[in-house]
Design an enzyme around this catalytic site. Structure first.
Site, PDB file in Angstrom:
ATOM      1  CG  ASN A   1      35.430  29.380  49.635  1.00  0.00           C
ATOM      2  OD1 ASN A   1      34.822  28.777  48.770  1.00  0.00           O
ATOM      3  ND2 ASN A   1      36.608  28.978  50.085  1.00  0.00           N
TER       4      ASN A   1
ATOM      5  CB  CYS B   1      40.339  27.718  42.914  1.00  0.00           C
ATOM      6  SG  CYS B   1      40.426  26.148  42.007  1.00  0.00           S
TER       7      CYS B   1
ATOM      8  CG  HIS C   1      31.356  26.295  47.040  1.00  0.00           C
ATOM      9  ND1 HIS C   1      31.880  25.486  48.016  1.00  0.00           N
ATOM     10  CD2 HIS C   1      32.388  27.037  46.578  1.00  0.00           C
ATOM     11  CE1 HIS C   1      33.183  25.725  48.138  1.00  0.00           C
ATOM     12  NE2 HIS C   1      33.509  26.664  47.268  1.00  0.00           N
TER      13      HIS C   1
ATOM     14  NE  ARG D   1      38.030  21.042  50.706  1.00  0.00           N
ATOM     15  CZ  ARG D   1      37.750  21.434  49.478  1.00  0.00           C
ATOM     16  NH1 ARG D   1      38.718  21.646  48.598  1.00  0.00           N
ATOM     17  NH2 ARG D   1      36.492  21.655  49.119  1.00  0.00           N
ATOM     18  CG  ASP D   2      37.431  25.510  48.959  1.00  0.00           C
ATOM     19  OD1 ASP D   2      38.442  25.377  48.250  1.00  0.00           O
ATOM     20  OD2 ASP D   2      36.367  25.993  48.540  1.00  0.00           O
TER      21      ASP D   2
END
Length: 299
Positions: free
Chosen positions: A249, A240, A207, A15-16
Site C-alpha cells: 500500500n 495482495c 485505497h 491488517r492489509d
C-alpha cells in the site's frame, strides 16, 4: 474543486500490511504496532482480520491483539470480517467496526473468495443484519477498481455498480481499491466521478497501492474530486496474496508528508509515525517502504 481542509487516514498496516508478510509475527509485536500508531495520532486503525488462519496465517491471534491493545478514546479499532463466522468472532472480541470486501472483477472475485461478485454481495446480507443488531458499523471495500491481474481493464461503471450495492446494503463508507497499483490520475478522476453518481462523494474513500509509483498522484487526483478519506499503510507494508506482483500500500508517512505540504489537517504526528514504521520494518528485517522515512534516515 478546491482541496479538502481536513482528511482522515485509515491505517491498514496491521491488517492489509502484515497479512502478506512471510515470517511469523507475534501477538505482542502486533499489539506494539497498533499502540505505536495510536500514539502517533491515527484515528482509525484496521487492527486485524477474522479469517481462517489456513488462508491468511498472519491474521491468527487477532482476538488476542484486540484484547491487549491500549485503546484510546476517539480511535476506531476495526477488523476485516469476510463472513458471518468472522463477524461472530469480532463481536466476541469487542470490535465496534468491521469491514467487508467485494471486487469489481469477476475473475478476481473467484480467485479471492471463490464466488461471483453477485454471490459475494448476497453473502453479506445476513452479516449486515447481524451487525446492525449489535450496533456495529460496516465499511465496504471494492477491489481491482483500476485494473485486474486477470481481466486487465475494469469498467468504472462496474465499480459504481458494486459500490452502490455495498452502500445500499448498509456500508456507511465504500473504499475503492487500486489493488494492483496500475491506476493513473486521469483514470482515478474518471473513476470517482462515475462512482459518485451512485454513492455520495463524502461516503467514498481511496485505497491505492504503489506498484507503478502512481499512488500519491492518484491521491492528489482524488482530492481534486472531493475525496477526503484515504487508506494507507505504515512503512508501505502490504501487497495482495491474490494479485501477483502487487506491491505494498502507499506508505502512510509519504501520504502524511504530502498532506502536511498542502496544509491539509490530519491530526497525525509525522515523526511518531516514522518511528513506528522504522520499528516494524526492522522487526520484519525488510527495507522501509516509505520514501519520506528513508530520506529522513539518510539526512
Amino acid at each position: 474543486m478546491s482541496l479538502p481542509k481536513q482528511v482522515r487516514l485509515v491505517e491498514v498496516g496491521p491488517r492489509d500490511g502484515l497479512q502478506n508478510e512471510q515470517q511469523p509475527i507475534s501477538v505482542a509485536d502486533k499489539v506494539r504496532l497498533v499502540d505505536d500508531l495510536s500514539a502517533a495520532g491515527l484515528s482509525y486503525i484496521e487492527v486485524g482480520s477474522f479469517v481462517s488462519p489456513k488462508w491468511v496465517p498472519q491474521m491468527a491471534g487477532s482476538a488476542e491483539v484486540f484484547a491487549q491493545i491500549q485503546r484510546k478514546a476517539g480511535v476506531i479499532y476495526a477488523a476485516l470480517t469476510p463472513n458471518m463466522k468472522g463477524l461472530e468472532a469480532a463481536i466476541e472480541a469487542g470490535v465496534k467496526e468491521v469491514a467487508v470486501f467485494g471486487a469489481a472483477s469477476e475473475a478476481f472475485s473467484q480467485k479471492n473468495i471463490n464466488c461471483s461478485i453477485a454471490e459475494s454481495l448476497a453473502r453479506f446480507a445476513p452479516l449486515m443484519e447481524a451487525a446492525r443488531e449489535h450496533d456495529i458499523r460496516v465499511r465496504g471495500y471494492v477491489s481491482c477498481v483500476l485494473g485486474c491481474p486477470y481481466e486487465g481493464e475494469v469498467s468504472p461503471a462496474k465499480v459504481a455498480e458494486v459500490a452502490r450495492e455495498l452502500y445500499a446494503m448498509g456500508c456507511y463508507e465504500v473504499s475503492l481499491g487500486d489493488t494492483i497499483g496500475t491506476g493513473t490520475p486521469g483514470k482515478t478522476r474518471t473513476l470517482f466521478d462515475t462512482v459518485a453518481r451512485e454513492v455520495p462523494r463524502e461516503r467514498l474513500a481511496g485505497h491505492f497501492h504503489d506498484t507503478y509509483g502512481q499512488a500519491l498522484a492518484n491521491i492528489y487526483a482524488s482530492l481534486l474530486e472531493g475525496i477526503a478519506v484515504f487508506d494507507s499503510s505504515v512503512a508501505g507494508l502490504g501487497g495482495c496474496p491474490y494479485a501477483k506482483g502487487a506491491s505494498g500500500n502507499v506508505a502512510s508517512e509519504d501520504v502524511l508528508y504530502m498532506f502536511n505540504g498542502l496544509d491539509i489537517a490530519t491530526g497525525i504526528d509525522l515523526d511518531a509515525l516514522i518511528a513506528a514504521g522504522q520499528r516494524i520494518s526492522q522487526l520484519l528485517g525488510r527495507a522501509n517502504g516509505s520514501r519520506v522515512a528513508r530520506a529522513r534516515q539518510a539526512g
